[in-house]
Write a protein that holds these residues in place. Structure first.
Motif, PDB file in Angstrom:
ATOM      1  N   GLN A 165       3.194  27.037  -2.300  1.00  0.00           N
ATOM      2  CA  GLN A 165       4.084  25.894  -2.113  1.00  0.00           C
ATOM      3  C   GLN A 165       3.333  24.755  -1.438  1.00  0.00           C
ATOM      4  N   ALA A 166       3.499  23.548  -1.981  1.00  0.00           N
ATOM      5  CA  ALA A 166       2.886  22.355  -1.401  1.00  0.00           C
ATOM      6  C   ALA A 166       3.976  21.425  -0.892  1.00  0.00           C
ATOM      7  N   VAL A 167       3.727  20.825   0.265  1.00  0.00           N
ATOM      8  CA  VAL A 167       4.605  19.803   0.832  1.00  0.00           C
ATOM      9  C   VAL A 167       3.724  18.591   1.123  1.00  0.00           C
ATOM     10  N   ILE A 168       4.123  17.447   0.593  1.00  0.00           N
ATOM     11  CA  ILE A 168       3.377  16.202   0.739  1.00  0.00           C
ATOM     12  C   ILE A 168       4.265  15.163   1.407  1.00  0.00           C
ATOM     13  N   LYS A 169       3.672  14.370   2.286  1.00  0.00           N
ATOM     14  CA  LYS A 169       4.358  13.224   2.884  1.00  0.00           C
ATOM     15  C   LYS A 169       3.758  11.972   2.255  1.00  0.00           C
ATOM     16  N   ALA A 170       4.617  11.082   1.742  1.00  0.00           N
ATOM     17  CA  ALA A 170       4.161   9.829   1.155  1.00  0.00           C
ATOM     18  C   ALA A 170       4.739   8.662   1.934  1.00  0.00           C
ATOM     19  N   VAL A 171       3.970   7.596   2.015  1.00  0.00           N
ATOM     20  CA  VAL A 171       4.389   6.391   2.723  1.00  0.00           C
ATOM     21  C   VAL A 171       4.180   5.194   1.801  1.00  0.00           C
ATOM     22  N   ALA A 172       5.213   4.359   1.694  1.00  0.00           N
ATOM     23  CA  ALA A 172       5.144   3.116   0.927  1.00  0.00           C
ATOM     24  C   ALA A 172       5.334   1.964   1.909  1.00  0.00           C
ATOM     25  N   ILE A 173       4.423   0.991   1.873  1.00  0.00           N
ATOM     26  CA  ILE A 173       4.440  -0.126   2.823  1.00  0.00           C
ATOM     27  C   ILE A 173       4.399  -1.439   2.049  1.00  0.00           C
ATOM     28  N   GLY A 174       5.274  -2.352   2.450  1.00  0.00           N
ATOM     29  CA  GLY A 174       5.280  -3.655   1.798  1.00  0.00           C
ATOM     30  C   GLY A 174       6.233  -4.609   2.481  1.00  0.00           C
ATOM     31  N   SER A 202       0.828  -1.199   0.000  1.00  0.00           N
ATOM     32  CA  SER A 202       0.000   0.000   0.000  1.00  0.00           C
ATOM     33  C   SER A 202       0.864   1.251   0.000  1.00  0.00           C
ATOM     34  N   MET A 203       0.234   2.336  -0.396  1.00  0.00           N
ATOM     35  CA  MET A 203       0.869   3.654  -0.371  1.00  0.00           C
ATOM     36  C   MET A 203      -0.216   4.657   0.003  1.00  0.00           C
ATOM     37  N   HIS A 204       0.198   5.697   0.703  1.00  0.00           N
ATOM     38  CA  HIS A 204      -0.733   6.799   0.958  1.00  0.00           C
ATOM     39  C   HIS A 204       0.071   8.088   1.119  1.00  0.00           C
ATOM     40  N   SER A 205      -0.650   9.190   0.981  1.00  0.00           N
ATOM     41  CA  SER A 205       0.010  10.490   1.109  1.00  0.00           C
ATOM     42  C   SER A 205      -0.858  11.440   1.924  1.00  0.00           C
ATOM     43  N   ASP A 206      -0.208  12.438   2.486  1.00  0.00           N
ATOM     44  CA  ASP A 206      -0.897  13.479   3.245  1.00  0.00           C
ATOM     45  C   ASP A 206      -0.337  14.832   2.837  1.00  0.00           C
ATOM     46  N   LEU A 207      -1.230  15.793   2.695  1.00  0.00           N
ATOM     47  CA  LEU A 207      -0.813  17.165   2.449  1.00  0.00           C
ATOM     48  C   LEU A 207      -0.348  17.742   3.785  1.00  0.00           C
ATOM     49  N   VAL A 208       0.945  18.017   3.881  1.00  0.00           N
ATOM     50  CA  VAL A 208       1.528  18.536   5.114  1.00  0.00           C
ATOM     51  C   VAL A 208       1.337  20.039   5.197  1.00  0.00           C
ATOM     52  N   ARG A 209       1.530  20.696   4.061  1.00  0.00           N
ATOM     53  CA  ARG A 209       1.456  22.159   4.057  1.00  0.00           C
ATOM     54  C   ARG A 209       1.127  22.649   2.654  1.00  0.00           C
ATOM     55  N   ILE A 259       0.330  20.849  -6.098  1.00  0.00           N
ATOM     56  CA  ILE A 259      -0.005  19.783  -5.150  1.00  0.00           C
ATOM     57  C   ILE A 259       0.237  18.421  -5.795  1.00  0.00           C
ATOM     58  N   ARG A 260      -0.215  18.246  -7.023  1.00  0.00           N
ATOM     59  CA  ARG A 260       0.005  16.972  -7.720  1.00  0.00           C
ATOM     60  C   ARG A 260       1.485  16.711  -7.949  1.00  0.00           C
ATOM     61  N   ARG A 261       2.228  17.739  -8.315  1.00  0.00           N
ATOM     62  CA  ARG A 261       3.680  17.576  -8.537  1.00  0.00           C
ATOM     63  C   ARG A 261       4.383  17.219  -7.230  1.00  0.00           C
ATOM     64  N   ARG A 270       9.236  -5.172   2.059  1.00  0.00           N
ATOM     65  CA  ARG A 270      10.572  -4.628   2.297  1.00  0.00           C
ATOM     66  C   ARG A 270      10.596  -3.650   3.471  1.00  0.00           C
ATOM     67  N   GLY A 271       9.417  -3.307   3.996  1.00  0.00           N
ATOM     68  CA  GLY A 271       9.343  -2.391   5.126  1.00  0.00           C
ATOM     69  C   GLY A 271       8.429  -1.217   4.846  1.00  0.00           C
ATOM     70  N   THR A 272       8.487  -0.222   5.723  1.00  0.00           N
ATOM     71  CA  THR A 272       7.701   1.002   5.593  1.00  0.00           C
ATOM     72  C   THR A 272       8.668   2.162   5.388  1.00  0.00           C
ATOM     73  N   PHE A 273       8.413   2.946   4.354  1.00  0.00           N
ATOM     74  CA  PHE A 273       9.304   4.043   4.004  1.00  0.00           C
ATOM     75  C   PHE A 273       8.497   5.320   3.810  1.00  0.00           C
ATOM     76  N   GLU A 274       8.948   6.401   4.451  1.00  0.00           N
ATOM     77  CA  GLU A 274       8.302   7.709   4.357  1.00  0.00           C
ATOM     78  C   GLU A 274       9.223   8.680   3.635  1.00  0.00           C
ATOM     79  N   ALA A 275       8.631   9.585   2.889  1.00  0.00           N
ATOM     80  CA  ALA A 275       9.415  10.608   2.200  1.00  0.00           C
ATOM     81  C   ALA A 275       8.543  11.834   1.978  1.00  0.00           C
ATOM     82  N   TYR A 276       9.185  12.955   1.775  1.00  0.00           N
ATOM     83  CA  TYR A 276       8.492  14.209   1.522  1.00  0.00           C
ATOM     84  C   TYR A 276       8.822  14.705   0.121  1.00  0.00           C
TER      85      TYR A 276
END
Length: 130
Positions: A56-65, A44-51, A90-92, A67-73
């Motif tokens: 200016q848009a800042v998004i946090k994304a999470v990838a889970i599987g 699974s993957m999900h994202s949140d609009l941080v700011r 925001i999309r970019r 291999r583990g859980t990985f977060e990135a901005y």
């Protein structure tokens, strides 16, 4: 087909047509990172609009599987997206965040083409770093 969660993954394993060559350097593309992640057990993957402020848009994304859980901005603003995409910050930002999370998930260290600021994707360099 899911492979060993500890298997080393290289840029050479990217699916055909998913590596961009920009100014003589290879950059993985989001679509290839996503395909590769599916081959390596992403669940699974999900994202949140941080700011979102002052364009200016800042998004946090999470990838889970497996291999583990990985977060990135990822961030974007009108000045660092391609011409004609100033209304897509925001999309970019989300695509950049997902690209980074997928790079972490797959272990691919090369910056993704989607992460490059604006005109860098067209071969012009402005000193941006991954």
């Amino acid at each position: 087909m899911t492979t060993n969660k500890k298997a080393v993954i290289t840029l050479a394993q990217m699916p055909p047509g998913t590596v961009a060559n920009i100014s003589g350097n290879d950059f993985p593309q989001f679509k290839g990172l996503l395909m590769l992640a599916h081959q390596h057990g992403i669940e699974s993957m999900h994202s949140d609009l941080v700011r979102y402020a002052d364009g200016q848009a800042v998004i946090k994304a999470v990838a889970i599987g497996s291999r583990g859980t990985f977060e990135a901005y990822g961030d974007a603003e009108p000045d660092n997206v391609p011409r004609g995409a100033q209304n897509e910050v925001i999309r970019r930002a989300e695509t950049r965040a997902y690209s980074r999370a997928l790079r972490l998930y797959t272990g691919i260290g090369e910056c993704a083409a989607d992460e490059l600021p604006g005109d860098d994707r067209n071969g012009r360099q402005n000193g941006a770093q991954a």
